[in-house]
Design a protein around this motif. Structure first.
Motif, PDB file in Angstrom:
ATOM      1  N   SER A 143       0.832  -1.214   0.000  1.00 52.46           N
ATOM      2  CA  SER A 143       0.000   0.000   0.000  1.00 52.46           C
ATOM      3  C   SER A 143       0.859   1.253   0.000  1.00 52.46           C
ATOM      4  O   SER A 143       0.511   2.253  -0.632  1.00 52.46           O
ATOM      5  CB  SER A 143      -0.918   0.007   1.230  1.00 52.46           C
ATOM      6  OG  SER A 143      -1.791  -1.090   1.214  1.00 52.46           O
ATOM      7  N   SER A 144       1.996   1.210   0.699  1.00 53.45           N
ATOM      8  CA  SER A 144       2.903   2.360   0.727  1.00 53.45           C
ATOM      9  C   SER A 144       3.457   2.643  -0.662  1.00 53.45           C
ATOM     10  O   SER A 144       3.511   3.796  -1.103  1.00 53.45           O
ATOM     11  CB  SER A 144       4.053   2.095   1.710  1.00 53.45           C
ATOM     12  OG  SER A 144       3.574   1.928   3.021  1.00 53.45           O
ATOM     13  N   TRP A 145       3.884   1.588  -1.359  1.00 58.57           N
ATOM     14  CA  TRP A 145       4.424   1.756  -2.713  1.00 58.57           C
ATOM     15  C   TRP A 145       3.356   2.249  -3.682  1.00 58.57           C
ATOM     16  O   TRP A 145       3.587   3.204  -4.430  1.00 58.57           O
ATOM     17  CB  TRP A 145       5.021   0.439  -3.210  1.00 58.57           C
ATOM     18  CG  TRP A 145       6.345   0.119  -2.611  1.00 58.57           C
ATOM     19  CD1 TRP A 145       6.589  -0.649  -1.500  1.00 58.57           C
ATOM     20  CD2 TRP A 145       7.630   0.565  -3.057  1.00 58.57           C
ATOM     21  NE1 TRP A 145       7.940  -0.715  -1.239  1.00 58.57           N
ATOM     22  CE2 TRP A 145       8.605   0.013  -2.176  1.00 58.57           C
ATOM     23  CE3 TRP A 145       8.055   1.369  -4.116  1.00 58.57           C
ATOM     24  CZ2 TRP A 145       9.972   0.256  -2.335  1.00 58.57           C
ATOM     25  CZ3 TRP A 145       9.419   1.593  -4.271  1.00 58.57           C
ATOM     26  CH2 TRP A 145      10.356   1.051  -3.396  1.00 58.57           C
ATOM     27  N   LEU A 146       2.186   1.616  -3.664  1.00 57.89           N
ATOM     28  CA  LEU A 146       1.108   2.018  -4.573  1.00 57.89           C
ATOM     29  C   LEU A 146       0.627   3.429  -4.265  1.00 57.89           C
ATOM     30  O   LEU A 146       0.426   4.250  -5.162  1.00 57.89           O
ATOM     31  CB  LEU A 146      -0.060   1.032  -4.472  1.00 57.89           C
ATOM     32  CG  LEU A 146       0.166  -0.361  -5.061  1.00 57.89           C
ATOM     33  CD1 LEU A 146      -1.039  -1.256  -4.784  1.00 57.89           C
ATOM     34  CD2 LEU A 146       0.417  -0.278  -6.564  1.00 57.89           C
ATOM     35  N   GLY A 147       0.459   3.731  -2.972  1.00 53.35           N
ATOM     36  CA  GLY A 147       0.012   5.054  -2.565  1.00 53.35           C
ATOM     37  C   GLY A 147       0.986   6.142  -2.961  1.00 53.35           C
ATOM     38  O   GLY A 147       0.593   7.221  -3.411  1.00 53.35           O
ATOM     39  N   GLY A 148       2.286   5.871  -2.814  1.00 55.11           N
ATOM     40  CA  GLY A 148       3.301   6.854  -3.169  1.00 55.11           C
ATOM     41  C   GLY A 148       3.295   7.197  -4.645  1.00 55.11           C
ATOM     42  O   GLY A 148       3.376   8.378  -5.020  1.00 55.11           O
ATOM     43  N   PHE A 149       3.183   6.188  -5.494  1.00 54.15           N
ATOM     44  CA  PHE A 149       3.210   6.435  -6.944  1.00 54.15           C
ATOM     45  C   PHE A 149       1.885   7.011  -7.445  1.00 54.15           C
ATOM     46  O   PHE A 149       1.874   7.871  -8.333  1.00 54.15           O
ATOM     47  CB  PHE A 149       3.553   5.148  -7.692  1.00 54.15           C
ATOM     48  CG  PHE A 149       5.037   4.872  -7.739  1.00 54.15           C
ATOM     49  CD1 PHE A 149       5.773   5.201  -8.853  1.00 54.15           C
ATOM     50  CD2 PHE A 149       5.697   4.312  -6.653  1.00 54.15           C
ATOM     51  CE1 PHE A 149       7.147   4.975  -8.900  1.00 54.15           C
ATOM     52  CE2 PHE A 149       7.058   4.080  -6.675  1.00 54.15           C
ATOM     53  CZ  PHE A 149       7.793   4.412  -7.801  1.00 54.15           C
ATOM     54  N   LEU A 150       0.765   6.557  -6.883  1.00 55.35           N
ATOM     55  CA  LEU A 150      -0.525   7.086  -7.314  1.00 55.35           C
ATOM     56  C   LEU A 150      -0.706   8.544  -6.897  1.00 55.35           C
ATOM     57  O   LEU A 150      -1.300   9.341  -7.626  1.00 55.35           O
ATOM     58  CB  LEU A 150      -1.664   6.241  -6.730  1.00 55.35           C
ATOM     59  CG  LEU A 150      -1.839   4.836  -7.336  1.00 55.35           C
ATOM     60  CD1 LEU A 150      -2.917   4.064  -6.577  1.00 55.35           C
ATOM     61  CD2 LEU A 150      -2.208   4.929  -8.817  1.00 55.35           C
TER      62      LEU A 150
END
Length: 299
Positions: A143-150
């Motif tokens: 979620s951290s990775w997806l949230g950061g890029f989104l």
């Protein structure tokens, strides 16, 4: 009626040839140590069974992120400072901006997740293994990775729609929001507003989660009767607290402000600290202040 700019010239750090060569040597040394240090942490956690826990899983994610974060800056910065690669196309500029801001946002989320992990470990030690299981830790990291890029996708898109008609010189060694807004000849208000809102959502929200977690952590530590117990509890989160202080202090200065078009020279210095120095400090902070890591390293 001006011609649209298709590439920019990165100014870097003006100065004498000797001073620029010295800076390049420092950058190259710090980059090498950063990659070796963070890669060593990943290898150490991967090969040491006693480090197979959510805390060190998140630390591996952070180390992996730091390697790419500094790789997205230093090699190009060295070419800029030496004067061998000062030009950058508009598309690559936007790509670098998106890449760096996304990784920075991911780091904010990861640090808040690590704070939450320490909160569960200290405030609920008997239930920690059931509360923070492997499934939840993987979900939080993903979620951290997806949230950061989104979070940065819209910001990068709006920046790519700006018009640049000259000048084409960026007073920096990388492409960032402030520099692009300073050179744009179109209305930058939507991008400035988006930058401020994304900063509030990413930086401030993750910082609040971190601060609340540490408020509960400190409260729990103070209730421990023995001095040895308090020291042991605090030692498990002191390294993370040091990294959080360094990261959020510089990040808030750079991005959490209503207007981005000011203090470009100061921003350059803070960006150097954020993208070159901080990724180097993290592995040393975690290893020098962590007995489990030092023991695994000796083994």
């Amino acid at each position: 009626n001006g011609t649209s700019v298709e590439e920019f010239i990165l100014l870097g750090f003006p100065g004498t040839w000797q001073s620029r060569v010295s800076l390049v040597v420092v950058f190259a040394l710090m980059y090498t140590l950063t990659v070796i240090g963070n890669a060593s942490i990943i290898a150490l956690v991967w090969t040491s069974r006693n480090l197979h826990s959510p805390m060190y899983f998140f630390l591996c994610n952070l180390s992996f992120l730091e390697i790419w974060y500094t790789t997205g800056v230093v090699p190009k910065a060295i070419g800029v400072v030496l004067g061998t690669s000062q030009t950058i196309s508009f598309s690559i500029c936007i790509l670098q901006l998106f890449f760096l801001l996304s990784l920075g946002s991911t780091e904010c989320f990861l640090l808040s997740v690590m704070a939450y992990d320490r909160y569960l470990a200290i405030c609920y030690p008997l239930r920690y293994s059931s509360l923070m299981n492997s499934v939840l830790s993987v979900r939080l990291a993903l979620s951290s990775w997806l949230g950061g890029f989104l979070a940065i996708s819209l910001l990068a898109f709006l920046t790519s729609r700006l018009t640049f008609c000259g000048p084409d010189v960026i007073n920096h060694f990388l492409c960032d929001i402030d520099s692009c807004l300073a050179l744009s000849c179109s209305d930058t208000w939507p991008v400035e507003l988006a930058t401020f809102l994304v900063s509030i959502i990413v930086v401030v929200a993750s910082c609040v989660v971190t601060l609340v977690s540490y408020a509960y952590i400190i409260s729990s530590i103070l209730r421990i009767q023995s001095v040895h117990g308090r020291k042991k509890a605090f030692s498990t989160c002191s390294a993370h607290l040091s990294v959080v202080t360094i990261w959020y202090g510089s990040t808030m200065f750079l991005y959490v402000k209503p207007s981005a078009q000011n203090s470009l020279d100061l921003n350059k210095i803070v960006n150097t600290f954020n993208t070159v120095v901080t990724p180097l400090l993290n592995p040393f902070i975690y290893t020098l202040r962590n007995k489990e890591v030092k023991l695994a390293l000796r083994r």
